[in-house]
Design a protein around this motif. Structure first.
Motif, PDB file in Angstrom:
ATOM      1  N   ALA A 132       0.835  -1.199   0.000  1.00 45.99           N
ATOM      2  CA  ALA A 132       0.000   0.000   0.000  1.00 45.99           C
ATOM      3  C   ALA A 132       0.872   1.252   0.000  1.00 45.99           C
ATOM      4  O   ALA A 132       0.570   2.233  -0.672  1.00 45.99           O
ATOM      5  CB  ALA A 132      -0.923  -0.015   1.216  1.00 45.99           C
ATOM      6  N   SER A 133       1.960   1.221   0.760  1.00 43.47           N
ATOM      7  CA  SER A 133       2.875   2.364   0.778  1.00 43.47           C
ATOM      8  C   SER A 133       3.486   2.570  -0.597  1.00 43.47           C
ATOM      9  O   SER A 133       3.651   3.712  -1.050  1.00 43.47           O
ATOM     10  CB  SER A 133       3.991   2.148   1.796  1.00 43.47           C
ATOM     11  OG  SER A 133       3.474   2.121   3.088  1.00 43.47           O
ATOM     12  N   LEU A 134       3.835   1.477  -1.264  1.00 48.52           N
ATOM     13  CA  LEU A 134       4.392   1.590  -2.616  1.00 48.52           C
ATOM     14  C   LEU A 134       3.390   2.258  -3.552  1.00 48.52           C
ATOM     15  O   LEU A 134       3.765   3.094  -4.378  1.00 48.52           O
ATOM     16  CB  LEU A 134       4.755   0.199  -3.156  1.00 48.52           C
ATOM     17  CG  LEU A 134       6.082  -0.394  -2.696  1.00 48.52           C
ATOM     18  CD1 LEU A 134       6.293  -1.748  -3.335  1.00 48.52           C
ATOM     19  CD2 LEU A 134       7.237   0.515  -3.055  1.00 48.52           C
ATOM     20  N   ALA A 135       2.118   1.863  -3.409  1.00 53.90           N
ATOM     21  CA  ALA A 135       1.090   2.462  -4.260  1.00 53.90           C
ATOM     22  C   ALA A 135       0.963   3.953  -3.970  1.00 53.90           C
ATOM     23  O   ALA A 135       0.841   4.772  -4.885  1.00 53.90           O
ATOM     24  CB  ALA A 135      -0.249   1.747  -4.048  1.00 53.90           C
ATOM     25  N   LEU A 136       1.017   4.302  -2.680  1.00 48.08           N
ATOM     26  CA  LEU A 136       0.935   5.721  -2.310  1.00 48.08           C
ATOM     27  C   LEU A 136       2.087   6.484  -2.921  1.00 48.08           C
ATOM     28  O   LEU A 136       1.925   7.586  -3.451  1.00 48.08           O
ATOM     29  CB  LEU A 136       0.951   5.859  -0.779  1.00 48.08           C
ATOM     30  CG  LEU A 136       0.995   7.287  -0.256  1.00 48.08           C
ATOM     31  CD1 LEU A 136      -0.292   8.007  -0.556  1.00 48.08           C
ATOM     32  CD2 LEU A 136       1.263   7.301   1.246  1.00 48.08           C
TER      33      LEU A 136
ATOM     34  N   ALA B 264      -3.922   0.555 -12.836  1.00 51.36           N
ATOM     35  CA  ALA B 264      -5.230   1.195 -12.800  1.00 51.36           C
ATOM     36  C   ALA B 264      -5.490   1.800 -11.425  1.00 51.36           C
ATOM     37  O   ALA B 264      -5.992   2.924 -11.309  1.00 51.36           O
ATOM     38  CB  ALA B 264      -6.323   0.177 -13.158  1.00 51.36           C
ATOM     39  N   VAL B 265      -5.139   1.056 -10.381  1.00 59.74           N
ATOM     40  CA  VAL B 265      -5.351   1.565  -9.025  1.00 59.74           C
ATOM     41  C   VAL B 265      -4.521   2.824  -8.803  1.00 59.74           C
ATOM     42  O   VAL B 265      -5.006   3.821  -8.279  1.00 59.74           O
ATOM     43  CB  VAL B 265      -4.976   0.489  -7.979  1.00 59.74           C
ATOM     44  CG1 VAL B 265      -4.917   1.090  -6.592  1.00 59.74           C
ATOM     45  CG2 VAL B 265      -5.971  -0.642  -8.030  1.00 59.74           C
ATOM     46  N   LYS B 267      -3.369   4.918 -11.022  1.00 59.95           N
ATOM     47  CA  LYS B 267      -3.872   6.040 -11.797  1.00 59.95           C
ATOM     48  C   LYS B 267      -5.162   6.572 -11.209  1.00 59.95           C
ATOM     49  O   LYS B 267      -5.470   7.762 -11.324  1.00 59.95           O
ATOM     50  CB  LYS B 267      -4.100   5.612 -13.244  1.00 59.95           C
ATOM     51  CG  LYS B 267      -2.796   5.559 -14.012  1.00 59.95           C
ATOM     52  CD  LYS B 267      -2.997   5.393 -15.498  1.00 59.95           C
ATOM     53  CE  LYS B 267      -1.738   5.769 -16.257  1.00 59.95           C
ATOM     54  NZ  LYS B 267      -0.546   5.076 -15.793  1.00 59.95           N
ATOM     55  N   PHE B 268      -5.924   5.687 -10.566  1.00 62.52           N
ATOM     56  CA  PHE B 268      -7.170   6.124  -9.948  1.00 62.52           C
ATOM     57  C   PHE B 268      -6.900   7.146  -8.857  1.00 62.52           C
ATOM     58  O   PHE B 268      -7.637   8.117  -8.693  1.00 62.52           O
ATOM     59  CB  PHE B 268      -7.895   4.903  -9.364  1.00 62.52           C
ATOM     60  CG  PHE B 268      -9.174   5.231  -8.671  1.00 62.52           C
ATOM     61  CD1 PHE B 268      -9.261   5.211  -7.286  1.00 62.52           C
ATOM     62  CD2 PHE B 268     -10.307   5.569  -9.396  1.00 62.52           C
ATOM     63  CE1 PHE B 268     -10.451   5.498  -6.646  1.00 62.52           C
ATOM     64  CE2 PHE B 268     -11.500   5.869  -8.757  1.00 62.52           C
ATOM     65  CZ  PHE B 268     -11.578   5.824  -7.381  1.00 62.52           C
ATOM     66  N   PHE B 269      -5.806   6.911  -8.116  1.00 61.20           N
ATOM     67  CA  PHE B 269      -5.521   7.795  -7.002  1.00 61.20           C
ATOM     68  C   PHE B 269      -4.591   8.928  -7.365  1.00 61.20           C
ATOM     69  O   PHE B 269      -4.540   9.952  -6.702  1.00 61.20           O
ATOM     70  CB  PHE B 269      -4.904   7.002  -5.847  1.00 61.20           C
ATOM     71  CG  PHE B 269      -5.918   6.206  -5.090  1.00 61.20           C
ATOM     72  CD1 PHE B 269      -5.946   4.826  -5.161  1.00 61.20           C
ATOM     73  CD2 PHE B 269      -6.849   6.848  -4.304  1.00 61.20           C
ATOM     74  CE1 PHE B 269      -6.883   4.102  -4.457  1.00 61.20           C
ATOM     75  CE2 PHE B 269      -7.799   6.134  -3.596  1.00 61.20           C
ATOM     76  CZ  PHE B 269      -7.812   4.754  -3.679  1.00 61.20           C
ATOM     77  N   GLY B 270      -3.808   8.724  -8.433  1.00 64.73           N
ATOM     78  CA  GLY B 270      -2.853   9.752  -8.783  1.00 64.73           C
ATOM     79  C   GLY B 270      -3.504  10.844  -9.594  1.00 64.73           C
ATOM     80  O   GLY B 270      -4.393  10.594 -10.401  1.00 64.73           O
ATOM     81  N   VAL B 271      -3.082  12.073  -9.343  1.00 65.86           N
ATOM     82  CA  VAL B 271      -3.605  13.194 -10.111  1.00 65.86           C
ATOM     83  C   VAL B 271      -2.679  13.382 -11.278  1.00 65.86           C
ATOM     84  O   VAL B 271      -1.599  13.948 -11.142  1.00 65.86           O
ATOM     85  CB  VAL B 271      -3.607  14.475  -9.265  1.00 65.86           C
ATOM     86  CG1 VAL B 271      -4.171  15.627 -10.057  1.00 65.86           C
ATOM     87  CG2 VAL B 271      -4.399  14.242  -8.004  1.00 65.86           C
ATOM     88  N   SER B 272      -3.035  12.835 -12.440  1.00 61.12           N
ATOM     89  CA  SER B 272      -2.094  12.924 -13.543  1.00 61.12           C
ATOM     90  C   SER B 272      -2.614  13.835 -14.625  1.00 61.12           C
ATOM     91  O   SER B 272      -3.803  13.884 -14.920  1.00 61.12           O
ATOM     92  CB  SER B 272      -1.818  11.524 -14.107  1.00 61.12           C
ATOM     93  OG  SER B 272      -3.030  10.852 -14.329  1.00 61.12           O
ATOM     94  N   THR B 273      -1.693  14.575 -15.199  1.00 63.08           N
ATOM     95  CA  THR B 273      -2.009  15.426 -16.344  1.00 63.08           C
ATOM     96  C   THR B 273      -1.952  14.564 -17.594  1.00 63.08           C
ATOM     97  O   THR B 273      -1.485  13.439 -17.532  1.00 63.08           O
ATOM     98  CB  THR B 273      -0.980  16.545 -16.455  1.00 63.08           C
ATOM     99  OG1 THR B 273       0.320  15.935 -16.450  1.00 63.08           O
ATOM    100  CG2 THR B 273      -1.072  17.448 -15.246  1.00 63.08           C
ATOM    101  N   PRO B 274      -2.418  15.062 -18.737  1.00 61.90           N
ATOM    102  CA  PRO B 274      -2.388  14.245 -19.952  1.00 61.90           C
ATOM    103  C   PRO B 274      -0.987  13.726 -20.214  1.00 61.90           C
ATOM    104  O   PRO B 274      -0.014  14.480 -20.190  1.00 61.90           O
ATOM    105  CB  PRO B 274      -2.816  15.223 -21.052  1.00 61.90           C
ATOM    106  CG  PRO B 274      -3.569  16.287 -20.353  1.00 61.90           C
ATOM    107  CD  PRO B 274      -3.041  16.375 -18.964  1.00 61.90           C
ATOM    108  N   GLU B 275      -0.897  12.417 -20.434  1.00 63.76           N
ATOM    109  CA  GLU B 275       0.429  11.820 -20.558  1.00 63.76           C
ATOM    110  C   GLU B 275       0.848  11.781 -22.007  1.00 63.76           C
ATOM    111  O   GLU B 275       0.508  10.883 -22.746  1.00 63.76           O
ATOM    112  CB  GLU B 275       0.409  10.401 -19.989  1.00 63.76           C
ATOM    113  CG  GLU B 275       0.533  10.376 -18.475  1.00 63.76           C
ATOM    114  CD  GLU B 275       0.505   8.954 -17.971  1.00 63.76           C
ATOM    115  OE1 GLU B 275      -0.073   8.736 -16.900  1.00 63.76           O
ATOM    116  OE2 GLU B 275       1.022   8.079 -18.657  1.00 63.76           O
ATOM    117  N   THR B 276       1.601  12.773 -22.381  1.00 62.12           N
ATOM    118  CA  THR B 276       2.198  12.716 -23.710  1.00 62.12           C
ATOM    119  C   THR B 276       3.634  12.266 -23.554  1.00 62.12           C
ATOM    120  O   THR B 276       4.185  12.299 -22.454  1.00 62.12           O
ATOM    121  CB  THR B 276       2.185  14.107 -24.370  1.00 62.12           C
ATOM    122  OG1 THR B 276       2.968  14.984 -23.535  1.00 62.12           O
ATOM    123  CG2 THR B 276       0.779  14.649 -24.451  1.00 62.12           C
TER     124      THR B 276
END
Lengths: 315, 315
Positions: A132-136, B264-265, B267-276
């Motif tokens: 979970a820490s890795l995912a964070l 997927a998990v 990216k669900f939690f990460g705030v990502s800008t358009p990935e070019t």
């Protein structure tokens, strides 16, 4: 570029690491062997003097037994010195410091679970908590990378630098900033707060914490009979320092791993097959499986596309 | 999919982690508080009994002073018990174990440098050696990923599985293999070799070593007065175990981070800008800088391309 086969370069890198480990061991042996022997001799002399002076009234082995109990207790973090009104070992701040030291893999070791239930819980907690820490951490990287890039982009446009140079400057700047704010500054604060520790020892502690090596021999406040409130505040301060400092360290490492120069070094040593987009999946189709079985005909650095075109992060 | 703003999801993830740390601390406090207090009480009772029985012939404070010296020495790994002919603290095998524990950030802490030179050397050694270790790890990933993929590809073609399912199966299989060969098996061996340790304690030690947490309370062979040759062989065995086991752990983690499900998990939690592709460089051009300043209009999971198309490793 060297015309060595890729596996040779990689083998050289591994052997260089083995050599570095061995050399480090030899140097430390030379630096630390004598002081350790001196301390051991001093300790045994004290023991012998104690026995000689008072041995008459002590039954044979009683002192060793007492010492043994005290030492074993200390290995689990239970101190036999100090007054009994000192904060309990597992008050909330200490327990929090322990769980954080587990989840960050720092693992100070100044405290350790005694009960079977505690040990089992630690294993399960770490087994679930570390992924979970890795995912964070991965999510943090996704969030903070664009923020990190802006200073670099601004500098690049102001001074008309090539992207590679701007990246290097940005990474170096970030590294120095992190070292200054999160290692040097806290070390200075610690040094000021503690009478009996040198600045070097404070730097040593801060560095070992933030690198997650986690050596607890110089954990501040240990065994000094501090007022319980100060003791707890100190623990919370250490907690905050650990979490923020590790985050800062993570960002600095991220900035460096994104550097084209670093990617080039990694690719030089890594034996990589042709990097196609599908290949990056980690699952190779049957056609590519056949392709992989061919020996690499050209050095890896010529096959791989320039770092940054397929994947910005080659580490 | 939740329609929360990306930063909210990320904030929730961070808060969940804080909560997990707090909960872990509370559970450990409940599990460990009583045993620690019991041990402390037992220790103080023994001290009091010792003082009561023999205090008459001991000058005031002499015992505390002796205990203090012995405990402080132990904090640096110098033992006051056992016969004086036992292997020196910093013999080659112990020194090697120490340098390896630094370079792998495990940091057992059962030994620590005493001299200022030793401490300074450790800081510099780690500051130089850790980035080198990271580079080695990155090169290892480049080399070993194709090798890892072949079983998965074989399974996928034999059983006609979708790539995502095959990847999951492969990662799970690798994880179980690593857990079995590098945690369970060594724990069983340790358990068989040591009389006074339970299987749980052996698992606890193996797991804390391979996760680089590095708690040394159950380091095998400590303070048991082993024959020096066995002691040194044991150190070398532990060294080999650490290096091989960490490599295996690395591969298992790699297999998991490559999984589309995990991506997927994240990216669900990460705030990502358009990935070019250029965005992955970490240096954002002036045009994209302007683009980044726009608030994300759609949830990040819709903007980001499917994991594996741009970069196979999203962690």
């Amino acid at each position: 570029m060297w015309v060595l086969r890729p596996w040779t370069r990689f083998a050289l890198l591994v052997m260089a690491h083995m050599l570095a480990m061995g050399l480090g061991a030899v140097v430390l042996q030379a630096l630390e062997g004598p002081p350790a022997l001196q301390l051991q001799a001093k300790l045994q002399a004290e023991l012998a003097a104690f026995q000689a002076e008072f041995g008459a009234c002590l039954p044979h082995g009683a002192l060793e037994e007492l010492l043994g109990t005290a030492l074993r207790a200390q290995a689990h973090g239970v101190s036999s010195l100090g007054n009994s009104s000192e904060a309990s070992n597992w008050d909330l701040s200490s327990a929090l410091l322990f769980t954080v030291s587990i989840l960050t893999t720092t693992g100070y070791g100044h405290m350790a679970p005694l009960s079977a239930g505690g040990k089992a819980f630690c294993v399960v907690y770490a087994a679930l908590g570390l992924p979970a820490s890795l995912a964070l951490v991965a999510a943090l990287r996704h969030c903070l990378l664009p923020v990190l890039s802006r200073p670099g982009a601004w500098v690049a446009s102001r001074w008309q630098l090539a992207p590679a140079q701007a990246a290097l400057l940005q990474a170096a700047g970030l590294g120095l900033l992190v070292a200054g704010i999160f290692v040097l500054l806290p070390a200075l604060v610690l040094w000021g707060l503690q009478d009996d520790r040198s600045l070097l020892e404070a730097v040593y502690f801060c560095f070992s914490s933030l690198s997650t090596i986690g050596l607890a021999d110089l954990l501040p406040g240990s065994g000094q009979g501090l007022h319980p409130v100060i003791y707890q505040l100190g623990h919370f301060a250490l907690l905050g320092y650990l979490l923020l400092g590790l985050l800062a360290m993570l960002l600095a490492v991220e900035a460096f791993t994104e550097l084209p120069q670093v990617c080039a070094v990694v690719k030089f040593f890594g034996v990589s097959t042709p990097e196609t987009a599908e290949d990056q999946d980690g699952i190779v189709s049957q056609d590519e499986l056949a392709l992989n079985n061919l020996p690499p005909a050209t050095p890896a650095s010529e096959q791989a596309p320039a770092c940054g075109q397929v994947s910005g992060d080659c580490m």
